[in-house]
Design a protein around this motif. Structure first.
Motif, PDB file in Angstrom:
ATOM      1  N   TYR A  55      47.657  30.166  47.819  1.00 44.69           N
ATOM      2  CA  TYR A  55      47.804  30.768  46.540  1.00 44.69           C
ATOM      3  C   TYR A  55      47.033  29.718  45.536  1.00 44.69           C
ATOM      4  O   TYR A  55      46.659  28.645  45.959  1.00 44.69           O
ATOM      5  N   GLY A  56      47.102  30.298  44.414  1.00 44.96           N
ATOM      6  CA  GLY A  56      46.149  29.634  43.243  1.00 44.96           C
ATOM      7  C   GLY A  56      46.754  30.157  42.074  1.00 44.96           C
ATOM      8  O   GLY A  56      47.537  31.029  42.018  1.00 44.96           O
ATOM      9  N   GLU A 293      49.931  16.448  36.771  1.00 47.51           N
ATOM     10  CA  GLU A 293      50.870  17.877  36.652  1.00 47.51           C
ATOM     11  C   GLU A 293      50.045  18.803  35.762  1.00 47.51           C
ATOM     12  O   GLU A 293      49.740  18.442  34.567  1.00 47.51           O
ATOM     13  N   ASN A 294      49.470  20.113  36.000  1.00 47.70           N
ATOM     14  CA  ASN A 294      49.001  21.046  35.037  1.00 47.70           C
ATOM     15  C   ASN A 294      47.481  20.624  34.732  1.00 47.70           C
ATOM     16  O   ASN A 294      47.099  20.965  33.630  1.00 47.70           O
ATOM     17  N   MET A 322      44.193  13.628  48.646  1.00 46.29           N
ATOM     18  CA  MET A 322      44.625  15.064  48.403  1.00 46.29           C
ATOM     19  C   MET A 322      45.238  15.250  47.407  1.00 46.29           C
ATOM     20  O   MET A 322      46.113  14.384  46.751  1.00 46.29           O
ATOM     21  N   VAL A 323      45.132  16.217  46.632  1.00 42.76           N
ATOM     22  CA  VAL A 323      45.727  16.530  45.376  1.00 42.76           C
ATOM     23  C   VAL A 323      46.855  17.794  45.899  1.00 42.76           C
ATOM     24  O   VAL A 323      46.846  18.327  46.653  1.00 42.76           O
ATOM     25  N   TRP A 324      48.075  17.848  44.823  1.00 41.04           N
ATOM     26  CA  TRP A 324      49.085  18.612  45.370  1.00 41.04           C
ATOM     27  C   TRP A 324      48.769  20.129  45.030  1.00 41.04           C
ATOM     28  O   TRP A 324      47.764  20.499  44.538  1.00 41.04           O
ATOM     29  N   ARG A 325      49.725  21.056  44.905  1.00 40.14           N
ATOM     30  CA  ARG A 325      49.564  22.482  45.313  1.00 40.14           C
ATOM     31  C   ARG A 325      49.178  23.057  43.912  1.00 40.14           C
ATOM     32  O   ARG A 325      49.447  22.572  42.811  1.00 40.14           O
ATOM     33  N   VAL A 330      55.218  26.945  38.812  1.00 42.54           N
ATOM     34  CA  VAL A 330      55.701  25.676  38.692  1.00 42.54           C
ATOM     35  C   VAL A 330      55.110  24.346  38.214  1.00 42.54           C
ATOM     36  O   VAL A 330      55.211  23.723  37.371  1.00 42.54           O
ATOM     37  N   HIS A 331      53.870  24.244  38.936  1.00 47.72           N
ATOM     38  CA  HIS A 331      53.076  23.399  38.407  1.00 47.72           C
ATOM     39  C   HIS A 331      51.853  23.629  39.247  1.00 47.72           C
ATOM     40  O   HIS A 331      51.741  23.902  40.413  1.00 47.72           O
ATOM     41  N   PHE A 332      50.593  22.899  38.739  1.00 41.33           N
ATOM     42  CA  PHE A 332      49.355  23.111  39.495  1.00 41.33           C
ATOM     43  C   PHE A 332      48.631  21.742  39.076  1.00 41.33           C
ATOM     44  O   PHE A 332      48.583  21.217  38.155  1.00 41.33           O
ATOM     45  N   PHE A 333      47.880  21.417  40.390  1.00 45.73           N
ATOM     46  CA  PHE A 333      47.066  19.837  40.154  1.00 45.73           C
ATOM     47  C   PHE A 333      45.646  20.150  40.235  1.00 45.73           C
ATOM     48  O   PHE A 333      44.822  19.190  40.280  1.00 45.73           O
TER      49      PHE A 333
END
Ligand code: BMA
Length: 365
Positions: A55-56, A293-294, A322-325, A330-333
């Motif tokens: 997802y994205g 975050e975001n 690696m960057v997070w999801r 919730v949040h995106f990276f």
């Protein structure tokens, strides 16, 4: 000395057969994966993204979709997945990703030349709460000799059934990186530094790996040790280290030093400690998690992560980051097309030494 010609001939046949057998012995998935990660050292650093194919921003489970691809034109080379919830027998992980979908996406990534890595935020066996609940002591009850040890074994059984079911087209088990009990130097997880002794932690780590490898035959798995960034020396870094025989990849999670107002030099220094150990011991090293975050700092990819990965010692040794999801709720990276950070993320990924999937595949031709 040979007694006669026939006996001599017999001995030669035996010796040759044994030697040939040794040579033709198949490499395990773990060995192959380690060799791949070793061989890119100094050439490229793989870029990874958690849940990239699932997802994205503004999409979910769309075949072939990826926020990294939307922004940079190619998939990441490393794909992160999360196992939390599997130990309870849940059908979806704690972030609602169905385990069946995860399996098919990870196999597809691997089939296309990518590498998969799994994190695990298990629920507590003592109070049933999630990994962030530190109301009760857990570790000492689940390690060998603990009251809940057998229940812990049943949890590992579930992990083994799932991860052993990832099969490639040629019938071989899919190789992957397992990164359990991460960020143990912090105290936000129930296995963190304030909630168990370092000896208890080591017992937990060792048992987890011994059981999965020896009892469940998981020879397709490379193991990552990844504290957060609260260390300032090699000694401190190794406080929870379970031993060289348990660890293939030495890593660090670091959001803190790369936050707004953070200290990029501190991040570099710590990674130098990590890669220094790699060189001493012939291990692989990684910045196992990072991000902002975001993507609130729009130039983060070029001015923070990019600067860290340009350090000459880091660039010469680090195998992946690696960057997070990208969870829109919730949040995106990682930025999406149109986000002000997208142009900087692309600029960062366009560098020769930062590798996406195609760079990795091309390098192995
Ligand atoms: C954390 C957050 C949580 C998530 C967990 C496991 O860092 O992203 O929302 O549940 O990782 O993926």
């Amino acid at each position: 000395m040979c007694f006669n010609k026939i006996y001599c001939l017999f001995l030669m046949v035996v010796i040759t057969t044994v030697a040939c057998d040794d040579q033709s012995e198949e490499k395990t998935g773990r060995q192959e994966l380690i060799e791949r990660l070793q061989s890119i050292k100094g050439k490229g650093i793989l870029f990874g993204h958690q849940d990239d194919l699932a997802y994205g921003i503004n999409w979910k489970y769309v075949d072939g979709q990826s926020d990294v691809k939307r922004v940079a034109g190619d998939y990441p080379a490393l794909f992160g997945w999360e196992l939390g919830g599997l130990e309870r027998g849940d059908a979806c992980n704690l972030d609602s990703v169905p385990f069946d979908v995860m399996r098919s996406l990870a196999i597809k990534a691997s089939q296309n030349g990518g590498i998969n890595t799994f994190s695990w935020h298990p629920y507590s066996l003592i109070n049933g709460e999630n990994s962030w609940n530190t109301d009760t002591t857990v570790v000492k009850y689940i390690i060998p000799g603990g009251e809940y040890h057998n229940e812990f074994i049943r949890q590992l059984d579930k992990l083994a059934v799932f991860l052993n079911s990832f099969q490639m087209e040629d019938g071989k088990k899919m190789p992957f990186i397992f990164r359990p009990w991460h960020e143990m130097d912090g105290s936000w997880f129930w296995w963190g530094s304030k909630h168990c002794t370092s000896d208890e932690f080591k017992a937990l780590f060792r048992f987890t790996i011994d059981y999965l490898k020896n009892e469940k035959g998981m020879d397709q798995m490379a193991i990552a040790y990844s504290p957060d960034c609260s260390f300032n020396s090699l000694n401190e870094y190794l406080t929870w280290y379970p031993g060289d025989e348990y660890v293939d990849i030495v890593g660090m999670d670091n959001y803190y030093d790369l936050r707004v107002g953070g200290d990029v030099d501190a991040a570099i220094k710590k990674l130098q400690i990590v890669v220094g150990y790699t060189n001493q011991k012939g291990k692989i090293s990684a910045l196992t998690e990072s991000g902002i975050e975001n993507v609130a700092d729009t130039t983060w990819y070029t001015q923070k992560l990019g600067v860290v990965l340009k350090d000459s010692l880091v660039a010469a040794n680090l195998s992946y980051t690696m960057v997070w999801r990208n969870d829109p709720d919730v949040h995106f990276f990682f930025p999406y097309p149109g986000h002000p950070g997208a142009v900087y993320a692309k600029e960062f990924l366009d560098q020769d030494h930062i590798w996406l999937l195609n760079d990795l595949v091309e390098s192995e031709k």
